[in-house]
Design an enzyme around this catalytic site. Structure first.
Site, PDB file in Angstrom:
ATOM      1  N   CYS A  66       0.859  -1.174   0.000  1.00 45.27           N
ATOM      2  CA  CYS A  66       0.000   0.000   0.000  1.00 45.27           C
ATOM      3  C   CYS A  66       0.898   1.227   0.000  1.00 45.27           C
ATOM      4  O   CYS A  66       1.397   1.634   1.052  1.00 45.27           O
ATOM      5  CB  CYS A  66      -0.919  -0.020   1.226  1.00 45.27           C
ATOM      6  SG  CYS A  66      -2.098   1.331   1.286  1.00 45.27           S
ATOM      7  N   CYS A 124      -7.335   5.074  -7.991  1.00 47.85           N
ATOM      8  CA  CYS A 124      -6.777   5.692  -6.788  1.00 47.85           C
ATOM      9  C   CYS A 124      -6.780   7.204  -6.929  1.00 47.85           C
ATOM     10  O   CYS A 124      -6.367   7.733  -7.965  1.00 47.85           O
ATOM     11  CB  CYS A 124      -5.347   5.188  -6.566  1.00 47.85           C
ATOM     12  SG  CYS A 124      -4.526   5.932  -5.126  1.00 47.85           S
TER      13      CYS A 124
END
Length: 422
Positions: free
Chosen positions: A159, A353
């Site tokens: 991440c 994202c």
């Protein structure tokens, strides 16, 4: 009547509970097992760490809102899953039996894999809202005596978005405070290059993010492994393309935020057939565990392979858009299983994202996540910052209302204009 337990009360778990209630009606019981009574909108944690949000701004009471939809809640947390007995042991000694289990726990944060890493050591974290609040406390002390900052991710991390966000949000905040000239910032990452993000890059994400770092005077060390952290110093080994040590670095810092690698949570780790060696849940294309077909899983806790091999280990991210798609597939397949029909629903494994940079932002679209892709797209603009602020608002409204509309599809995809990109 079937009893479905959802293990986890985060973005995936709460969304799954609402969609299961919507799909199954009131004829079946749904219970969420969480770790505490608060839901946090995790993507806002970098803002909490610099004081742009308070924890209360991004948290809601889980039992209050679930009860309105006749969804049970246990906030003591899970001690252990016992798939052979179809039950979950709770930390207070009680056991809950299930007909179907949805594991949406999120990860265990593996700070222990690097000596001195994490809030219990010498670096901060934005992985949880509690961590972000502690990072804000440390940041306030730092502002009184600024100096070098190191931001990044440990080897094995999957991440990377919050690390990029935090580095540039920090830059923006320090410029507002007229302190930026006193704070050298270094970004350290196992990614083979800036902009890889565990996705093999998205469009020209490398050029875009390298340019942004240069503009903001942020130095970077990619293809790097953090080997240890002491008070005020970080040991980093920069690797070559074959994964062999190339250069040793000792980075001084007065403040540091580093994302750890993830593993599966203790409640499931080591259960043969359920997890891989890192504790992530094994699933088929219908989100079911092959060994225990009445167990489904979604979100960060599922086992998916890296997009590609990298000299320093990196994992593949699981984004919010992907999680929403998986939640819908899980709810439909459990509905089919209860009706005696075969599983048919499959998720779309796409990555979208919104990376905030404090005063601007970058949007990334990878359809599908694993190359080759139909769409690879990256754009920068102030509108991304505004979009993320709006997304925070809409998602918290969704968690309060129990609305099952896919927020990414309704708001973010329209905003990005993905249909025109296609």
């Amino acid at each position: 009547m079937a009893h479905i337990i959802v293990l986890g009360a985060g973005i995936g778990g709460m969304s799954a509970a609402y969609e299961l209630r919507d799909a199954l009606g009131k004829d079946h019981a749904v219970t969420v097992v969480g770790d505490g009574d608060l839901f946090s909108f995790t993507p806002s944690n970098p803002w909490v760490a610099v004081g742009w949000r308070r924890p209360a701004d991004i948290q809601i009471s889980v039992p209050t809102h679930l009860a309105r939809h006749d969804i049970g809640f246990e906030g003591v947390g899970a001690q252990r899953v016992e798939p052979e007995r179809n039950r979950v042991l709770l930390r207070d000694g009680r056991a809950l039996e299930y007909d179907y289990l949805v594991i949406a726990t999120g990860p265990r944060l593996a700070f222990d894999e690097v000596p001195g890493l994490g809030p219990g050591g010498h670096t901060q974290s934005v992985c949880t809202t509690e961590h972000a609040d502690k990072a804000w406390e440390a940041y306030q002390a730092f502002l009184a005596a600024p100096g070098p900052v190191v931001v990044g991710a440990a080897a094995g991390a999957s991440c990377f978005g919050p690390a990029y966000e935090f580095a540039m949000i920090l830059d923006a905040d320090l410029r507002k405070r007229r302190l930026r000239d006193r704070v050298p910032i270094t970004y350290v990452s196992p990614e083979p290059y800036v902009g890889h993000m565990g996705l093999g890059g998205v469009g020209d994400s490398r050029g875009l993010l390298e340019s942004e770092f240069r503009q903001r005077h942020i130095r970077w060390l990619a293809n790097a492994k953090i080997t240890g952290v002491r008070d005020g110093e970080m040991d980093v080994v920069e690797m070559d393309d074959d994964g062999q040590p190339k250069k040793q670095h000792v980075l001084p810092f007065r403040y540091s935020m580093v994302l750890p690698a993830f593993t599966g949570v203790d409640a499931v780790r080591g259960i043969e057939g359920l997890c891989n060696p890192r504790g992530f849940i094994l699933i088929d294309r219908h989100q079911r565990n092959p060994a225990y077909p009445n167990i489904y899983s979604l979100g960060v806790c599922v086992a998916i392979p890296p997009v590609e091999a990298t000299p320093v280990p990196t994992g593949a991210p699981k984004t919010g858009f992907m999680i929403e798609s998986v939640v819908t597939a899980v709810a439909r397949n459990i509905q089919s299983a209860i009706a005696g029909a075969p599983a048919a629903a499959e998720a779309t494994w796409n990555a979208i994202c919104l990376a905030d940079m404090g005063d601007t932002g970058v949007a990334f679209v990878a359809l599908p996540q694993i190359p080759p892709r139909n769409v690879t797209w990256a754009r920068k603009g102030k509108w991304v910052h505004m979009a993320k602020v709006a997304f925070e608002k809409y998602f918290l409204m969704k968690m309060k209302s129990g609305n099952t509309e896919p927020v990414y599809e309704k708001y973010v995809l329209k905003l990005l204009g993905v249909m025109r990109i296609r």
